[in-house]
Scaffold this motif. Structure first.
Motif, PDB file in Angstrom:
ATOM      1  N   VAL B  83     -42.956 -92.364  94.970  1.00  0.00           N
ATOM      2  CA  VAL B  83     -43.918 -91.487  95.648  1.00  0.00           C
ATOM      3  C   VAL B  83     -43.358 -90.074  95.806  1.00  0.00           C
ATOM      4  O   VAL B  83     -44.097 -89.081  95.746  1.00  0.00           O
ATOM      5  CB  VAL B  83     -44.366 -92.088  97.008  1.00  0.00           C
ATOM      6  CG1 VAL B  83     -43.205 -92.204  97.968  1.00  0.00           C
ATOM      7  CG2 VAL B  83     -45.501 -91.297  97.625  1.00  0.00           C
ATOM      8  N   LYS B  86     -43.603 -88.404  92.486  1.00  0.00           N
ATOM      9  CA  LYS B  86     -44.995 -88.050  92.199  1.00  0.00           C
ATOM     10  C   LYS B  86     -45.354 -86.682  92.772  1.00  0.00           C
ATOM     11  O   LYS B  86     -46.040 -85.885  92.135  1.00  0.00           O
ATOM     12  CB  LYS B  86     -45.943 -89.124  92.756  1.00  0.00           C
ATOM     13  CG  LYS B  86     -47.389 -88.913  92.373  1.00  0.00           C
ATOM     14  CD  LYS B  86     -48.197 -90.182  92.525  1.00  0.00           C
ATOM     15  CE  LYS B  86     -49.437 -90.104  91.650  1.00  0.00           C
ATOM     16  NZ  LYS B  86     -50.149 -91.376  91.545  1.00  0.00           N
ATOM     17  N   VAL B  87     -44.876 -86.403  93.990  1.00  0.00           N
ATOM     18  CA  VAL B  87     -45.146 -85.099  94.604  1.00  0.00           C
ATOM     19  C   VAL B  87     -44.505 -83.983  93.773  1.00  0.00           C
ATOM     20  O   VAL B  87     -45.115 -82.932  93.553  1.00  0.00           O
ATOM     21  CB  VAL B  87     -44.649 -85.071  96.067  1.00  0.00           C
ATOM     22  CG1 VAL B  87     -44.693 -83.661  96.643  1.00  0.00           C
ATOM     23  CG2 VAL B  87     -45.483 -86.016  96.929  1.00  0.00           C
ATOM     24  N   LEU B  90     -46.680 -83.766  90.397  1.00  0.00           N
ATOM     25  CA  LEU B  90     -48.021 -83.197  90.554  1.00  0.00           C
ATOM     26  C   LEU B  90     -47.967 -81.686  90.777  1.00  0.00           C
ATOM     27  O   LEU B  90     -48.870 -80.961  90.389  1.00  0.00           O
ATOM     28  CB  LEU B  90     -48.754 -83.867  91.724  1.00  0.00           C
ATOM     29  CG  LEU B  90     -49.225 -85.300  91.492  1.00  0.00           C
ATOM     30  CD1 LEU B  90     -49.762 -85.898  92.790  1.00  0.00           C
ATOM     31  CD2 LEU B  90     -50.296 -85.364  90.415  1.00  0.00           C
TER      32      LEU B  90
END
Lengths: 149, 112
Positions: B83, B86-87, B90
């Motif tokens: 997670v 992912k930040v 993105l």
């Protein structure tokens, strides 16, 4: 009368303070997982929900006494809708920001350190809806499960 | 927030002892990183293996920490949970930092 909430519905209210945001999001995410939110969507929902709540805490109640933020989640078979309401200041222009962050193709010292919140929300949701009425902000975030990222 | 560090050759490893870096601790993190990295090593590796969540404020604090190091010192990141990664991905910050799956991976590449 048709009930507003059933077992697929989850609602939580908590004070819009920075110390309450993380436990609130954790409680909502645990509740959603328990109600069958697909595991591959859990991170997306947690990131977007965190950013939306942070915005309420940091901006909607900036300069005024923080009241509560209310989060209502409705989980259907192929989508999740999350409604976030607060009684703080409206979004600028009464609409959600486009969320285009400053370019990262720049020198080290010019790299952006903020402005990523709305950008993340836009990238992780399939629909964003906002309404300002009766002194209340209502932001709705939709997550479609059919579309894999 | 808890940061500890060890120096291995020209690399300083800073370990984050918190399960998240978010809006409630972003400024503290930035300040603690400043004091933790005072010195003259060439490269700092931030061990994020204990960090299970990061928000945009935490991301901003890590970017600020890299700026604090100046042009002559690098900040690499290691042990990112999915997670957290992912930040970074993105926001395209995965193109600004070098990301390593584990601390060992980060330590096995030469300083450039």
């Amino acid at each position: 009368m048709k009930p507003i909430c059933n077992e697929a519905c989850l609602e939580l209210s908590f004070p819009a303070r920075v110390s309450e945001a993380s436990p609130g999001v954790a409680q909502l995410c645990a509740g959603l997982a328990h109600r069958g939110l697909p595991a591959h969507k859990a991170d997306d929902v947690k990131i977007a929900l965190t950013e939306a709540i942070n915005n309420v805490v940091e901006h909607a109640y900036a300069g005024i006494a923080p009241a509560k933020v209310r989060v209502t989640c409705r989980l259907d078979q192929d989508r999740l809708d999350i409604l976030i309401s607060d009684t703080g200041n409206p979004l600028p222009g009464h609409r959600p920001p486009d969320g285009v962050p400053a370019s990262i193709d720049t020198t080290l010292q010019n790299l952006p350190e903020g402005g990523f919140g709305w950008y993340l929300i836009h990238q992780l949701t399939s629909d964003i809806w906002y309404e300002r009425s009766d002194g209340c902000n209502r932001l709705s975030l939709r997550f479609d499960f059919a579309r894999h990222r | 927030m808890g940061l500890t560090s060890t120096t291995i050759g020209a690399t300083q490893v800073v370990t984050v002892h918190a399960d998240r870096i978010d809006a409630s601790m972003a400024i503290q993190f930035k300040d603690d990183m400043r004091s933790e990295t005072e010195g003259s090593v060439d490269r700092v590796v931030l061990d994020l293996s204990g960090v299970e969540f990061i928000d945009s404020s935490g991301l901003g604090a890590i970017v600020a920490s890299m700026k604090q190091l100046g042009e002559d010192r690098k900040l690499d990141l290691a042990g990112l949970h999915p997670v957290v990664e992912k930040v970074f991905r993105l926001t395209r910050m995965d193109t600004v930092f070098r990301l390593f799956a584990t601390l060992n991976d980060a330590l096995s590449v030469p300083v450039d």
